[in-house]
Enzyme design. Structure first.
Site, PDB file in Angstrom:
ATOM      1  N   ASP A  32       0.876  -1.175   0.000  1.00 31.93           N
ATOM      2  CA  ASP A  32       0.000   0.000   0.000  1.00 31.93           C
ATOM      3  C   ASP A  32       0.918   1.232   0.000  1.00 31.93           C
ATOM      4  OD1 ASP A  32      -3.345  -0.031   1.166  1.00 31.93           O
ATOM      5  OD2 ASP A  32      -2.306   1.724   0.338  1.00 31.93           O
ATOM      6  N   TYR A 139     -16.785   5.481  -9.344  1.00 33.44           N
ATOM      7  CA  TYR A 139     -16.368   4.152  -8.846  1.00 33.44           C
ATOM      8  C   TYR A 139     -16.974   3.069  -9.729  1.00 33.44           C
ATOM      9  CZ  TYR A 139     -16.514   0.170  -5.562  1.00 33.44           C
ATOM     10  OH  TYR A 139     -16.425  -1.066  -4.955  1.00 33.44           O
ATOM     11  N   LYS A 143     -15.173   0.546 -12.468  1.00 36.63           N
ATOM     12  CA  LYS A 143     -15.237  -0.912 -12.288  1.00 36.63           C
ATOM     13  C   LYS A 143     -15.798  -1.590 -13.542  1.00 36.63           C
ATOM     14  CE  LYS A 143     -13.405  -1.502  -8.232  1.00 36.63           C
ATOM     15  NZ  LYS A 143     -12.142  -2.227  -8.058  1.00 36.63           N
TER      16      LYS A 143
HETATM   17  C1  VAH Z   1     -19.001   0.681  -1.502  1.00 40.61           C
HETATM   18  N1  VAH Z   1     -18.460  -1.147   0.036  1.00 40.61           N
HETATM   19  O1  VAH Z   1     -19.981   0.861  -0.821  1.00 40.61           O
HETATM   20  C2  VAH Z   1     -18.258  -0.647  -1.313  1.00 40.61           C
HETATM   21  C3  VAH Z   1     -18.811  -1.662  -2.238  1.00 40.61           C
HETATM   22  C4  VAH Z   1     -20.836  -2.705  -3.033  1.00 40.61           C
HETATM   23  C5  VAH Z   1     -20.328  -1.689  -2.169  1.00 40.61           C
HETATM   24  O2  VAH Z   1     -18.390  -1.448  -3.520  1.00 40.61           O
HETATM   25  O3  VAH Z   1     -18.614   1.478  -2.299  1.00 40.61           O
END
Ligand code: VAH
Length: 317
Positions: A32, A139, A143
């Protein structure tokens, strides 16, 4: 040997412990960009690795003769919305480095995806592996990109890319880290500390979830599944789906005096675009995925772990 990037996040230390048990302490390298705790430092090899620095990663892969790479470094959903440029650098540029490196050194590479890779146009009541993916967080966008790029490298260059879409993960040993599902971790800390639990989602917000032991076992199983059993490189996995009201009721069986209030914030907008129930039937069919923990058994183990960790008990029990 196995390298774990972003290993000080929610999943890293648990995965390192699981893999070290199976493959030996010296064969799992945590990494990390922050200094590890003394406990982590003593648990096994730990190195600095900035996934934005290709040369740094390359040196580790060569020096430690890495064969498998588990890439956890990422900004999660809520924190990513607060710093989009950083999320793009870490979640996308960082991923490009990891994919290029894995191809160059023929590594088996695991990248986690998430229920957050789906969006409001996706079927939400039973979300299959293949469905419309128009996520509304950076995010989620990063992904989906990871899934598509990984599958492209697999088909074009034969890269051994493996990916699981995880639901919210509940664990006792790390503080919540910027996710949308982390209310379900916070409630345990507040209950045992005798604090008032304020939930940032509406009581009826249903989300797929799993306990960390199931999550890490599914990851290991996906890592070692023989290629011929994999019909696809990316699978949904899940264990349960619950709402804040349901986990509050389950926790109040242990702490009847727990006070709860609901104050939805921006994370409600994110949760409202995510799957409510995940269809993981293909993982169960192709490589025998099975969950172990349901909501009651997760509550039992979470409270026993938090007590063992000495998180201060309130007087309820
Ligand atoms: C989030 N814990 O809340 C992570 C995860 C599915 C949720 O990707 O962003």
């Amino acid at each position: 040997r196995i390298l774990i990037t972003g290993s000080l996040g929610q999943l890293g230390s648990g995965l390192a412990a699981l893999l070290r048990e199976k493959y030996g302490r010296e064969n799992v390298i945590m990494s990390d960009i922050i200094k590890p705790s003394k406990e982590t430092w003593k648990s096994g090899p730990y190195v600095f690795a900035d996934i934005l620095d290709f040369k740094c990663l390359q040196e580790i892969v060569v020096t430690y003769r890495i064969d498998w790479l588990v890439h956890f470094s990422a900004l999660l959903s809520a924190i990513g919305e607060q710093n989009v440029p950083l999320a793009i650098r870490v979640n996308i540029e960082g991923l490009h480095n990891v994919m290029e490196l894995s191809k160059q050194y023929d590594l088996r590479v695991f990248v986690p995806s998430t229920i957050g890779a789906f969006g409001p146009d996706s079927p939400r009541d039973f979300t299959p592996n293949v469905a419309i993916q128009r996520p509304r967080t950076i995010y989620g966008v990063s992904k989906v990109h990871a899934e598509l790029l990984g599958e492209y490298y697999h088909h074009k260059f034969g890269l051994d890319f493996r990916c699981l879409r995880f639901p919210g993960v509940i664990s006792a040993d790390t503080q919540p880290g910027g996710g949308t599902t982390d209310y379900a971790v916070q409630i345990f800390h507040d209950a045992i500390a005798g604090e008032h639990f304020e939930c940032y989602l509406r009581p009826d917000t249903r989300l797929p979830m799993m306990y960390i032991d199931d999550c890490l076992r599914s990851l290991w199983e996906m890592l070692v599944t023989p290629e011929n059993l994999l019909k696809r490189r990316t699978y949904n996995v899940t264990a349960m789906s619950f709402t804040p009201a349901e986990i509050v009721a389950a926790v109040q069986k242990h702490f009847p005096d727990l006070k709860v209030s609901y104050r939805p914030d921006d994370r409600q907008k994110i949760a409202d675009t995510w799957p409510k129930v995940f269809d993981d039937s293909e993982a169960r069919r192709d490589w025998g995925w099975r969950h172990v923990y349901d909501l009651p058994s997760m509550c039992d183990i979470m409270f026993s772990k938090l007590r063992a960790a000495g998180v201060e008990n309130n007087t309820a029990l």
